[in-house]
Scaffold this active site. Sequence first.
Site, PDB file in Angstrom:
ATOM      1  N   GLU A 175      -2.501  17.766  -0.526  1.00  0.00           N
ATOM      2  CA  GLU A 175      -1.472  16.855  -0.017  1.00  0.00           C
ATOM      3  C   GLU A 175      -0.075  17.456  -0.138  1.00  0.00           C
ATOM      4  OE1 GLU A 175      -3.993  12.761  -0.921  1.00  0.00           O
ATOM      5  OE2 GLU A 175      -2.082  13.073  -1.915  1.00  0.00           O
ATOM      6  N   ASN A 215       1.706  -1.441   0.460  1.00  0.00           N
ATOM      7  CA  ASN A 215       1.790  -1.424  -1.000  1.00  0.00           C
ATOM      8  C   ASN A 215       2.743  -0.354  -1.552  1.00  0.00           C
ATOM      9  OD1 ASN A 215       0.205   0.770  -0.473  1.00  0.00           O
ATOM     10  ND2 ASN A 215      -1.577   0.081  -1.624  1.00  0.00           N
ATOM     11  N   HIS A 228       2.110   5.812  -2.221  1.00  0.00           N
ATOM     12  CA  HIS A 228       0.854   6.556  -2.274  1.00  0.00           C
ATOM     13  C   HIS A 228       0.960   7.578  -3.393  1.00  0.00           C
ATOM     14  CE1 HIS A 228      -2.421   9.319  -1.294  1.00  0.00           C
ATOM     15  NE2 HIS A 228      -1.538  10.278  -1.498  1.00  0.00           N
ATOM     16  N   LYS A 263       6.280   4.437   0.913  1.00  0.00           N
ATOM     17  CA  LYS A 263       5.782   4.006   2.223  1.00  0.00           C
ATOM     18  C   LYS A 263       6.829   3.203   3.014  1.00  0.00           C
ATOM     19  CE  LYS A 263       0.903   3.998   0.753  1.00  0.00           C
ATOM     20  NZ  LYS A 263      -0.365   3.217   0.712  1.00  0.00           N
ATOM     21  N   TYR A 284      -4.613  10.748   5.984  1.00  0.00           N
ATOM     22  CA  TYR A 284      -5.548   9.782   5.395  1.00  0.00           C
ATOM     23  C   TYR A 284      -6.962   9.938   5.978  1.00  0.00           C
ATOM     24  CZ  TYR A 284      -2.404   6.755   2.589  1.00  0.00           C
ATOM     25  OH  TYR A 284      -1.566   6.241   1.617  1.00  0.00           O
TER      26      TYR A 284
END
Length: 137
Positions: A126, A112, A115, A9, A49
């Site tokens: 995905e 965080n 993913h 990320k 998402y």
Amino acid sequence: TERTLSIIKPDATKRNLTGKIAAKFEEAGLRIVASKRILLTKEQAGKFYAVHAERPFFGELTEFMASGPVVVQVLEGEGAIAKNREVMGATNPADAAPGTIRAEFAESVGENSVHGSDAPDAAAEEIAFFFSGLELV
Ligand code: ATP
Ligand code: MG
């Protein structure tokens, strides 16, 4: 062997942690079989998402995911989906086990660092979201 989709990320690419995070995957026995660095629009992040569209943090999440480059990767290995989730650690870095990516690198529950797909159907969807058949060998 199983495949899963990983995203490094924006908080992590910003801090130049791509290699350190990729090393964690490899140390866990996961093979990086596809990889690219891209900049998502907020709309694309929202599409990715979409399962979280009704959550209170959706706006924050999509804005964050579009705030800088991400590195999307396909990881391959036996039980790759679960293994990657294990290496990532809990969503909230405060709850993440020592040695996990989120324990070592994540800044907050939102920012965080990684993913990972959470189930086989999600992984297939995905991977197809980011990679064409030609990019997957
Ligand atoms: P990911 O789907 O990114 O691998 P995850 O499966 O551990 O993470 P999810 O519950 O699917 O966690 O949430 C998706 C993402 O939304 C989280 O990784 C995090 O970036 C963000 N998020 C989750 N909960 C919160 C929250 N309470 N506040 C802000 N952001 C959150
Ligand atoms: Mg998730």
